[in-house]
Design a protein around this motif. Structure first.
Motif, mmCIF file in Angstrom:
data_model
loop_
_atom_site.group_PDB
_atom_site.id
_atom_site.type_symbol
_atom_site.label_atom_id
_atom_site.label_comp_id
_atom_site.label_asym_id
_atom_site.label_seq_id
_atom_site.Cartn_x
_atom_site.Cartn_y
_atom_site.Cartn_z
ATOM 1 N N LYS A 1 14.169 118.736 66.049
ATOM 2 C CA LYS A 1 15.622 118.667 65.879
ATOM 3 C C LYS A 1 16.314 118.330 67.195
ATOM 4 C CE LYS A 1 16.157 121.635 61.825
ATOM 5 N NZ LYS A 1 16.835 122.818 61.264
ATOM 6 N N ALA B 1 11.500 111.007 57.234
ATOM 7 C CA ALA B 1 12.837 111.602 57.092
ATOM 8 C C ALA B 1 13.873 110.791 57.872
ATOM 9 C CB ALA B 1 12.824 113.051 57.575
ATOM 10 N N TRP C 1 17.166 108.874 56.309
ATOM 11 C CA TRP C 1 18.534 109.052 56.819
ATOM 12 C C TRP C 1 19.311 107.744 56.768
ATOM 13 C CZ3 TRP C 1 20.525 109.748 62.433
ATOM 14 C CH2 TRP C 1 21.765 110.423 62.415
ATOM 15 N N GLU D 1 20.296 107.636 53.187
ATOM 16 C CA GLU D 1 21.162 108.743 52.791
ATOM 17 C C GLU D 1 21.899 109.308 54.007
ATOM 18 O OE1 GLU D 1 18.925 111.656 50.584
ATOM 19 O OE2 GLU D 1 17.797 110.117 49.507
ATOM 20 N N SER E 1 24.738 110.529 54.386
ATOM 21 C CA SER E 1 25.597 111.693 54.162
ATOM 22 C C SER E 1 24.852 113.003 54.417
ATOM 23 C CB SER E 1 26.142 111.691 52.728
ATOM 24 O OG SER E 1 25.073 111.767 51.802
ATOM 25 N N ARG E 2 23.521 112.947 54.419
ATOM 26 C CA ARG E 2 22.722 114.127 54.729
ATOM 27 C C ARG E 2 22.473 114.158 56.234
ATOM 28 N NH1 ARG E 2 17.655 114.590 51.324
ATOM 29 N NH2 ARG E 2 18.147 116.793 51.331
ATOM 30 N N THR E 3 22.121 115.307 56.767
ATOM 31 C CA THR E 3 21.860 115.408 58.197
ATOM 32 C C THR E 3 20.357 115.410 58.451
ATOM 33 O OG1 THR E 3 21.759 117.826 58.231
ATOM 34 C CG2 THR E 3 23.955 116.799 58.491
ATOM 35 N N ASP F 1 18.949 117.483 60.368
ATOM 36 C CA ASP F 1 18.558 118.893 60.317
ATOM 37 C C ASP F 1 18.074 119.273 58.917
ATOM 38 O OD1 ASP F 1 19.077 119.340 62.965
ATOM 39 O OD2 ASP F 1 20.614 120.862 62.628
ATOM 40 N N VAL F 2 18.837 118.876 57.922
ATOM 41 C CA VAL F 2 18.485 119.188 56.531
ATOM 42 C C VAL F 2 17.196 118.474 56.140
ATOM 43 C CG1 VAL F 2 19.187 118.867 54.129
ATOM 44 C CG2 VAL F 2 20.825 119.739 55.795
ATOM 45 N N LEU F 3 17.091 117.205 56.506
ATOM 46 C CA LEU F 3 15.896 116.439 56.159
ATOM 47 C C LEU F 3 14.656 117.014 56.843
ATOM 48 C CD1 LEU F 3 17.432 112.850 56.336
ATOM 49 C CD2 LEU F 3 16.641 114.020 54.270
ATOM 50 N N ASP G 1 14.304 120.172 57.791
ATOM 51 C CA ASP G 1 14.033 121.447 57.123
ATOM 52 C C ASP G 1 13.196 121.222 55.868
ATOM 53 O OD1 ASP G 1 15.348 123.039 58.978
ATOM 54 O OD2 ASP G 1 17.235 123.082 57.853
ATOM 55 N N GLU G 2 13.540 120.187 55.109
ATOM 56 C CA GLU G 2 12.784 119.868 53.892
ATOM 57 C C GLU G 2 11.340 119.512 54.226
ATOM 58 O OE1 GLU G 2 16.378 118.179 51.015
ATOM 59 O OE2 GLU G 2 14.960 116.775 51.921
#
Length: 197
Positions: free
Chosen positions: A89, A164, A168, A171, A173-175, A177-179, A181-182
């Motif tokens: 991250k 990831a 991005w 997508e 609109s996603r961060t 960090d979220v990607l 985490d997944e």
């Protein structure tokens, strides 16, 4: 008072980073770099001799940053898996959007045409893999995750993180960090499940 060369080089390398994020490897010029940092093109040439030499020095700098990030993570108080996630991250913390990420990534992709840059990229990737394996082995020893094929998990994790970053672009609109985490959730869920049974 004259600043130490190390500080000047760090400022220059940040200028290289910003120029790469804005223009990409193929389009970034010495002038673009000088616009990012308070230095003249003549001083930049005097210090490095050529754009190629500057990029080679930047590669060495990034390798050392990578080494430092993993070394710090290896002595952090959090779990080895959380520390590992933090490294990934932090590595993209300053990327403003997918375009900047793609532009900077072009340095590693387009730079493969230069054998010396390619070797430095390989060295960095080997360093990343080595540290991931060390942290996975520590996580196993600490009973954070179950015994596993460490080289394979390292490869899969790196592939997931790289993927990831590509997602991005699709997508935005996603961060990241979220990607990320997944990625960690999916890669480590079977290992966490085993240890909690």
């Amino acid at each position: 008072m004259v600043r130490p060369r190390e500080f000047q080089d760090e400022a220059i390398f940040y200028g290289v980073y910003r120029a790469l994020c804005k223009k990409g490897y193929g389009q970034a010029t010495l002038t673009d770099i000088t616009h990012e940092v308070d230095i003249s093109p003549a001083a930049l040439m005097k210090r490095f001799g050529s754009k190629r030499n500057l990029f080679l020095a930047y590669s060495d700098y990034v390798i050392e940053l990578t080494r430092h990030a993993f070394q710090e993570a290896s002595v952090s108080d959090c779990s080895r898996i959380d520390a590992l996630k933090t490294v990934f991250k932090h590595g993209v913390l300053h990327m403003k959007d997918p375009v900047e990420l793609a532009n900077h990534t072009s340095f590693y992709l387009e730079g493969t045409s230069d054998p010396d840059l390619l070797e430095k990229t390989r060295s960095r990737l080997l360093l990343i893999d080595e540290f991931i394996r060390q942290m996975l082995n520590h996580a196993i020893a600490n009973k954070e995750i179950a015994e596993c094929d460490v080289p394979m998990v390292s490869r899969v994790l790196q592939a997931a993180i790289s993927g990831a970053m590509m997602i991005w672009i699709k997508e935005p609109s996603r961060t990241l960090d979220v990607l990320f985490d997944e990625c960690f959730q999916v890669v480590f869920a079977p290992l966490w499940n085993v240890t909690t049974q």
